[in-house]
Design a protein around this motif. Structure first.
Motif, PDB file in Angstrom:
ATOM      1  N   PHE A  86       0.834  -1.204   0.000  1.00 46.37           N
ATOM      2  CA  PHE A  86       0.000   0.000   0.000  1.00 46.37           C
ATOM      3  C   PHE A  86       0.873   1.260   0.000  1.00 46.37           C
ATOM      4  CE2 PHE A  86      -2.774   3.218   1.824  1.00 46.37           C
ATOM      5  CZ  PHE A  86      -4.003   2.939   1.262  1.00 46.37           C
ATOM      6  N   ARG A  87       1.836   1.288   0.902  1.00 52.66           N
ATOM      7  CA  ARG A  87       2.705   2.478   1.039  1.00 52.66           C
ATOM      8  C   ARG A  87       3.574   2.692  -0.209  1.00 52.66           C
ATOM      9  NH1 ARG A  87       5.193   0.601   4.925  1.00 52.66           N
ATOM     10  NH2 ARG A  87       7.193   0.022   4.037  1.00 52.66           N
ATOM     11  N   VAL A  88       4.225   1.633  -0.661  1.00 50.09           N
ATOM     12  CA  VAL A  88       5.135   1.763  -1.800  1.00 50.09           C
ATOM     13  C   VAL A  88       4.367   2.146  -3.070  1.00 50.09           C
ATOM     14  CG1 VAL A  88       6.722   0.472  -3.293  1.00 50.09           C
ATOM     15  CG2 VAL A  88       6.846   0.187  -0.824  1.00 50.09           C
ATOM     16  N   ALA A  89       3.191   1.565  -3.244  1.00 46.22           N
ATOM     17  CA  ALA A  89       2.391   1.893  -4.437  1.00 46.22           C
ATOM     18  C   ALA A  89       2.047   3.380  -4.450  1.00 46.22           C
ATOM     19  CB  ALA A  89       1.120   1.048  -4.462  1.00 46.22           C
ATOM     20  N   HIS A  90       1.739   3.928  -3.274  1.00 50.82           N
ATOM     21  CA  HIS A  90       1.418   5.362  -3.205  1.00 50.82           C
ATOM     22  C   HIS A  90       2.648   6.213  -3.447  1.00 50.82           C
ATOM     23  CE1 HIS A  90      -2.519   4.278  -1.523  1.00 50.82           C
ATOM     24  NE2 HIS A  90      -2.870   5.470  -1.910  1.00 50.82           N
ATOM     25  N   ARG A  91       3.736   5.861  -2.792  1.00 46.50           N
ATOM     26  CA  ARG A  91       4.934   6.699  -2.950  1.00 46.50           C
ATOM     27  C   ARG A  91       5.421   6.718  -4.388  1.00 46.50           C
ATOM     28  NH1 ARG A  91       8.253   5.077   2.498  1.00 46.50           N
ATOM     29  NH2 ARG A  91       7.110   6.454   3.925  1.00 46.50           N
ATOM     30  N   LEU A  92       5.322   5.576  -5.046  1.00 46.62           N
ATOM     31  CA  LEU A  92       5.804   5.510  -6.430  1.00 46.62           C
ATOM     32  C   LEU A  92       4.797   6.098  -7.431  1.00 46.62           C
ATOM     33  CD1 LEU A  92       7.510   2.006  -6.497  1.00 46.62           C
ATOM     34  CD2 LEU A  92       8.602   4.197  -7.037  1.00 46.62           C
ATOM     35  N   GLY A  93       3.639   6.446  -6.926  1.00 50.98           N
ATOM     36  CA  GLY A  93       2.632   7.017  -7.818  1.00 50.98           C
ATOM     37  C   GLY A  93       1.919   5.968  -8.660  1.00 50.98           C
ATOM     38  N   PRO A 114       2.863 -10.107 -17.534  1.00 50.60           N
ATOM     39  CA  PRO A 114       3.980 -11.004 -17.225  1.00 50.60           C
ATOM     40  C   PRO A 114       4.619 -10.738 -15.861  1.00 50.60           C
ATOM     41  CG  PRO A 114       4.251  -9.987 -19.385  1.00 50.60           C
ATOM     42  CD  PRO A 114       3.109  -9.305 -18.727  1.00 50.60           C
ATOM     43  N   TRP A 115       4.396  -9.547 -15.303  1.00 46.74           N
ATOM     44  CA  TRP A 115       5.075  -9.203 -14.043  1.00 46.74           C
ATOM     45  C   TRP A 115       4.173  -9.302 -12.820  1.00 46.74           C
ATOM     46  CZ3 TRP A 115       9.616  -9.431 -15.812  1.00 46.74           C
ATOM     47  CH2 TRP A 115       9.944  -8.862 -17.039  1.00 46.74           C
ATOM     48  N   ARG A 116       2.915  -9.567 -13.041  1.00 46.58           N
ATOM     49  CA  ARG A 116       1.970  -9.485 -11.918  1.00 46.58           C
ATOM     50  C   ARG A 116       2.283 -10.470 -10.804  1.00 46.58           C
ATOM     51  NH1 ARG A 116      -3.635  -8.825 -15.105  1.00 46.58           N
ATOM     52  NH2 ARG A 116      -3.409  -6.627 -15.627  1.00 46.58           N
ATOM     53  N   THR A 117       2.611 -11.698 -11.179  1.00 42.13           N
ATOM     54  CA  THR A 117       2.845 -12.722 -10.159  1.00 42.13           C
ATOM     55  C   THR A 117       3.971 -12.319  -9.228  1.00 42.13           C
ATOM     56  OG1 THR A 117       2.269 -14.268 -11.877  1.00 42.13           O
ATOM     57  CG2 THR A 117       3.163 -15.198  -9.865  1.00 42.13           C
ATOM     58  N   ARG A 118       5.009 -11.718  -9.800  1.00 37.25           N
ATOM     59  CA  ARG A 118       6.161 -11.382  -8.964  1.00 37.25           C
ATOM     60  C   ARG A 118       6.096  -9.976  -8.376  1.00 37.25           C
ATOM     61  NH1 ARG A 118      10.770 -13.012 -12.915  1.00 37.25           N
ATOM     62  NH2 ARG A 118       9.085 -12.835 -14.409  1.00 37.25           N
ATOM     63  N   ALA A 119       5.286  -9.117  -8.962  1.00 32.16           N
ATOM     64  CA  ALA A 119       5.217  -7.728  -8.492  1.00 32.16           C
ATOM     65  C   ALA A 119       4.873  -7.663  -7.014  1.00 32.16           C
ATOM     66  CB  ALA A 119       4.171  -6.957  -9.297  1.00 32.16           C
ATOM     67  N   HIS A 120       4.012  -8.546  -6.576  1.00 40.13           N
ATOM     68  CA  HIS A 120       3.613  -8.597  -5.182  1.00 40.13           C
ATOM     69  C   HIS A 120       4.855  -8.710  -4.278  1.00 40.13           C
ATOM     70  CE1 HIS A 120       1.693 -10.063  -1.582  1.00 40.13           C
ATOM     71  NE2 HIS A 120       2.330 -11.209  -1.689  1.00 40.13           N
ATOM     72  N   HIS A 121       5.757  -9.626  -4.623  1.00 43.73           N
ATOM     73  CA  HIS A 121       6.969  -9.818  -3.813  1.00 43.73           C
ATOM     74  C   HIS A 121       7.905  -8.617  -3.914  1.00 43.73           C
ATOM     75  CE1 HIS A 121       6.141 -13.940  -2.725  1.00 43.73           C
ATOM     76  NE2 HIS A 121       5.723 -14.120  -3.948  1.00 43.73           N
ATOM     77  N   LEU A 123       7.201  -5.515  -4.458  1.00 42.46           N
ATOM     78  CA  LEU A 123       6.690  -4.363  -3.707  1.00 42.46           C
ATOM     79  C   LEU A 123       6.831  -4.587  -2.197  1.00 42.46           C
ATOM     80  CD1 LEU A 123       3.550  -3.671  -5.918  1.00 42.46           C
ATOM     81  CD2 LEU A 123       5.502  -2.134  -5.644  1.00 42.46           C
ATOM     82  N   ILE A 124       6.554  -5.782  -1.743  1.00 46.41           N
ATOM     83  CA  ILE A 124       6.677  -6.072  -0.311  1.00 46.41           C
ATOM     84  C   ILE A 124       8.140  -5.927   0.128  1.00 46.41           C
ATOM     85  CG2 ILE A 124       6.677  -7.925   1.415  1.00 46.41           C
ATOM     86  CD1 ILE A 124       4.106  -8.902   0.323  1.00 46.41           C
ATOM     87  N   LEU A 125       9.039  -6.555  -0.615  1.00 51.26           N
ATOM     88  CA  LEU A 125      10.453  -6.528  -0.215  1.00 51.26           C
ATOM     89  C   LEU A 125      11.007  -5.114  -0.290  1.00 51.26           C
ATOM     90  CD1 LEU A 125      11.667  -9.832  -1.893  1.00 51.26           C
ATOM     91  CD2 LEU A 125      11.273  -9.406   0.535  1.00 51.26           C
ATOM     92  N   HIS A 126      10.576  -4.381  -1.294  1.00 48.79           N
ATOM     93  CA  HIS A 126      11.036  -2.996  -1.414  1.00 48.79           C
ATOM     94  C   HIS A 126      10.570  -2.191  -0.197  1.00 48.79           C
ATOM     95  CE1 HIS A 126      12.771   0.317  -3.508  1.00 48.79           C
ATOM     96  NE2 HIS A 126      11.659   1.021  -3.498  1.00 48.79           N
ATOM     97  N   GLY A 127       9.351  -2.423   0.214  1.00 47.64           N
ATOM     98  CA  GLY A 127       8.812  -1.710   1.372  1.00 47.64           C
ATOM     99  C   GLY A 127       9.459  -2.149   2.674  1.00 47.64           C
ATOM    100  N   ARG A 128       9.823  -3.401   2.745  1.00 49.08           N
ATOM    101  CA  ARG A 128      10.389  -3.924   3.991  1.00 49.08           C
ATOM    102  C   ARG A 128      11.847  -3.509   4.184  1.00 49.08           C
ATOM    103  NH1 ARG A 128       9.537 -10.151   4.420  1.00 49.08           N
ATOM    104  NH2 ARG A 128       7.346  -9.614   4.563  1.00 49.08           N
ATOM    105  N   TYR A 129      12.597  -3.416   3.084  1.00 42.26           N
ATOM    106  CA  TYR A 129      14.035  -3.184   3.226  1.00 42.26           C
ATOM    107  C   TYR A 129      14.542  -1.844   2.709  1.00 42.26           C
ATOM    108  CZ  TYR A 129      13.956  -8.087   4.392  1.00 42.26           C
ATOM    109  OH  TYR A 129      13.666  -9.281   5.000  1.00 42.26           O
ATOM    110  N   VAL A 130      13.816  -1.192   1.842  1.00 39.42           N
ATOM    111  CA  VAL A 130      14.321   0.058   1.265  1.00 39.42           C
ATOM    112  C   VAL A 130      13.343   1.218   1.529  1.00 39.42           C
ATOM    113  CG1 VAL A 130      15.134   1.242  -0.818  1.00 39.42           C
ATOM    114  CG2 VAL A 130      15.532  -1.225  -0.547  1.00 39.42           C
TER     115      VAL A 130
END
Ligand code: SF4
Length: 154
Positions: A86-93, A114-121, A123-130
């Motif tokens: 939720f947070r990363v999607a908003h920040r990235l616009g 083609p990216w949907r299956t992995r996009a979830h991971h 976005l989560i990892l980006h939010g958790r670590y960066v």
């Protein structure tokens, strides 16, 4: 110790708790696991139904959990929106919605198939670590050049 709903049911709440006691709300989760296992045994022949409606009908299973299961098993691409996504999607616009459902809808529209299956991971990892909630590490961010919320931007 419980790789089928029947075994989970046999374990019972008290039998499950020692295995999940380190996570939040473990008593409620143990209760839901037993209730879900009972439904799976009694109504679905001991198999987990791989349809969203049936999954979301199980105790403790909401849209997010159903999305994770369906996505991970390759049944249907889905983006489970947790606090990081939720947070990363908003920040990235990528999304402006005020609810997880709205954000999921926007992400499904914005992210190519083609990216949907992995996009979830991602976005989560980006939010958790960066892109951390309080102090995003914009200086270490691989997509800072694309981000309208980068620290220091107007
Ligand atoms: S630049 Fe900063 S705010 Fe934007 S995605 Fe990267 S870490 Fe998050």
């Amino acid at each position: 110790v419980a790789d089928t709903p029947a075994k989970m049911l046999a374990l019972g709440e008290e039998g499950i708790i020692p295995y999940i006691a380190s996570i939040g709300l473990f008593r409620t989760k143990a209760k839901n696991l037993v209730a879900a296992a009972r439904i799976l045994v009694e109504q679905y022949g001991g198999e987990v139904p791989l349809e969203r409606e049936a999954l979301q009908g199980l105790p403790g299973v909401g849209r997010k959990t159903a999305s994770v299961v369906l996505n991970e098993l390759g049944v249907e691409p889905a983006i489970a929106v947790d606090t990081h996504v939720f947070r990363v999607a908003h920040r990235l616009g990528l999304a402006r919605g005020k609810t997880p459902d709205q954000v999921e809808h926007e992400l499904m529209a914005a992210i190519p198939d083609p990216w949907r299956t992995r996009a979830h991971h991602w976005l989560i990892l980006h939010g958790r670590y960066v892109c951390l909630a309080r102090r995003p590490r914009c200086g270490d961010c691989a997509v800072a050049d694309l981000c309208p919320s980068k620290a220091g931007s107007a």
